[in-house]
Design an enzyme around this catalytic site. Sequence first.
Site, mmCIF file in Angstrom:
data_model
loop_
_atom_site.group_PDB
_atom_site.id
_atom_site.type_symbol
_atom_site.label_atom_id
_atom_site.label_comp_id
_atom_site.label_asym_id
_atom_site.label_seq_id
_atom_site.Cartn_x
_atom_site.Cartn_y
_atom_site.Cartn_z
ATOM 1 N N HIS A 1 0.867 -1.168 0.000
ATOM 2 C CA HIS A 1 0.000 0.000 0.000
ATOM 3 C C HIS A 1 0.908 1.223 0.000
ATOM 4 C CE1 HIS A 1 -3.784 -2.069 0.577
ATOM 5 N NE2 HIS A 1 -3.283 -2.746 1.601
ATOM 6 N N CYS B 1 -0.723 2.520 -4.677
ATOM 7 C CA CYS B 1 -1.563 3.656 -5.063
ATOM 8 C C CYS B 1 -0.851 4.978 -4.799
ATOM 9 C CB CYS B 1 -2.888 3.650 -4.308
ATOM 10 S SG CYS B 1 -4.080 2.463 -4.923
#
Length: 383
Positions: free
Chosen positions: A220, A270
């Site tokens: 992440h 992301c």
Amino acid sequence: MAKSIKDHLQDALSNIGADNLRRFQSRLGDRKQEPRVRKSTIEKLKDEIDLVDLLVNTFTSDAVSVTVDILRGIKCNAVAEELLENTGQGGVSQPEPPVPEPIPKDPAQLKELKVTPCSQQFKNKILREKGQETYEIKDKSVRKRLALLINNVDFDDKAMKRSGSEKDEENMEKLLKELDYQVVKRPNLSAKEMDEAIRDFAQREEHKYSDSAFVVIMSHGKRDAIMGVHYHRTNNPSDSFPVDNVYRRLNSENCPALRDKPKVILIQACRGGEHGRVWASDGEPDEPIEIEDDDFVHKEKDFISLMSCTPDTKSYRHVQNGTFYVQTLVDVFIKCAHEDHIEELFRKVLRRFEHPNMIGNFKQMACKDRATLPKLFYLFPGL
């Protein structure tokens, strides 16, 4: 004695390998333009000599241009260009570039495929024509290439588990090994451990005997940082690793063994937003496919980076098959690394993300970042 057109055609078809030869024959049988060749005729061919005779007898003076078009269609571009050059037909116009392919419908296909090997003939041609513009590639018998692979799957916050990323790790490890890199795997790291892993990797003795290095990080992330496995938005927001530290650890001062050698950084994460999604394929409306997003990150000479998405956007991951970024990147490298340098490979990855059917209504664009390669980096797989 000068070679005939038949000789040049036979040389070209002998140089593409058995798999590509079968693809060539299939494309020839599927060709819609006149004159057409019956598939039953192609099935009776015994070898390249019979195929060349068929091409010359059917297409006469157009045999070379037809062969070149089919070679380009099966991505044997280097052989096609060499055939044009050898036959003095280099002025033949190139066809419109094909529509970029979406990722394979069955990502398990990647497990079956191997990187197309580079021919010695192509390598010699590149070194002869562009030698001063390319990075030196050490002989396979003496080099010691290393790649660092960090994959954060399991987080303290169970809701952050990156389901499907095991498939990314499997595919990426396979690709790197196919490219002759020894893979150093470090799973499930905190921010501090990621920094230590990259620092230790930068100090490895093998880099002295290498010609390049890969660093792959999957986790992440946020716009400028990668999240460690202890990250929690409220309880532990500080467990994040600045992307700049990747470049700092591997720069010329801190990693002199890789000075003037290409360093490829691949980051899957992301760069904004943190919520999962559900996406249903147009072809399978009754079987929704779960898509999640990963959050992401970013800086010297001889670096090139490909991020999974542009700033402030999400990077999508199939909860079983892995990320679209890794699936696409691996597929492009498998098919094209034998004839394209690294920046062209990255461009082809970007083109794939333009495809309207890439991931349905979701939009994602991979992003080339901090490219400071003054030369062309060819991987020459297999050599």
